[in-house]
Enzyme design. Sequence first.
Site, short mmCIF file in Angstrom:
data_model
loop_
_atom_site.label_atom_id
_atom_site.label_comp_id
_atom_site.label_asym_id
_atom_site.label_seq_id
_atom_site.Cartn_x
_atom_site.Cartn_y
_atom_site.Cartn_z
CB SER A 52 -0.91 0.03 1.23
OG SER A 52 -1.66 -1.15 1.33
N1 SAH Z 1 -0.47 -5.25 3.98
C1 SAH Z 1 0.30 -5.53 2.78
C2 SAH Z 1 -0.45 -5.23 1.50
C3 SAH Z 1 -1.58 -6.12 1.31
S1 SAH Z 1 -2.12 -6.42 -0.34
C4 SAH Z 1 1.64 -4.85 2.79
O1 SAH Z 1 1.94 -4.10 3.74
O2 SAH Z 1 2.42 -5.09 1.88
C5 SAH Z 1 -3.39 -7.56 0.09
C6 SAH Z 1 -2.92 -8.93 0.47
O3 SAH Z 1 -4.04 -9.67 0.92
C7 SAH Z 1 -2.34 -9.72 -0.71
O4 SAH Z 1 -1.06 -10.16 -0.41
C8 SAH Z 1 -3.32 -10.89 -0.87
O5 SAH Z 1 -2.71 -12.08 -1.29
C9 SAH Z 1 -3.90 -11.01 0.54
N2 SAH Z 1 -5.20 -11.68 0.62
C10 SAH Z 1 -6.26 -11.58 -0.22
N3 SAH Z 1 -7.28 -12.35 0.20
C11 SAH Z 1 -6.87 -12.94 1.36
C12 SAH Z 1 -7.49 -13.84 2.29
N4 SAH Z 1 -8.72 -14.30 2.11
N5 SAH Z 1 -6.76 -14.22 3.36
C13 SAH Z 1 -5.48 -13.77 3.57
N6 SAH Z 1 -4.86 -12.92 2.73
C14 SAH Z 1 -5.54 -12.50 1.64
#
Ligand code: SAH
Length: 208
Positions: A52
């Site tokens: 993000s």
């Molecule tokens: N917080 C992260 C950015 C997140 S992007 C950072 O600081 O880099 C969103 C993330 O959520 C992705 O890596 C994706 O794979 C994950 N995601 C999506 N659906 C999910 C689920 N049901 N359970 C766990 N993770 C999930």
Amino acid sequence: MVEEQIVSRGINDQKVVDAMRAVPRHNFVNKNMVHLAYTDQPLPIGRNQTISQPYVVAYMTSTLELNEKSRVLEIGTGSGYQAAILAEIAKDVYSIEVIEGLAEKARKVIKQLNYKNIKIKIGNGRKGWREYAPYSHIIVTAASEDIPKALLEQLDIDGRMVIPIGHSSWTQNLVLVAKTKDGIRREKILPVRFVPLIHEKKISRRRK
Ligand code: SAH
């Protein structure tokens, strides 16, 4: 980055500002993106996912109102950057990532930077992490149409959760959920754009 993107836009929670100064963001982006690590935007981290924008990380963290006793659950570890920011302030951070490759990469960086208070699990974050519940704070970093029931259950009384809610990428709002002994209060706080929080049925083919 911190002065121009965080402080000048009104984030004045000292703990958050200090955490944003302390965590080396360039360690969490791909090698070919290092020169962009401190710019004002989200960046690709592979597997169609993103780290993000710094301002959004700071805004969400400050909305949680963490302290040194907080036990935080994060859904969507991604690069591990948000988890590191949380870990600078909170006592313990539990983070769940559904894509194995991303979880493993994040674990490596977290270890290399010597964070001892972050645990990362591979799995479906919609179910939360029952073993360590309840959590004083929950942060979801992928967008959902609803607030997953398990997360509401695993949030402690007087706990706070931030979660992007919305159907399409154009109509998401960051929602603050406050849980008290009398019930749940929700408040829309900021229009945002996150990748979707994926459902169980889609997980098996995305996982590896
Ligand atoms: N917080 C992260 C950015 C997140 S992007 C950072 O600081 O880099 C969103 C993330 O959520 C992705 O890596 C994706 O794979 C994950 N995601 C999506 N659906 C999910 C689920 N049901 N359970 C766990 N993770 C999930």
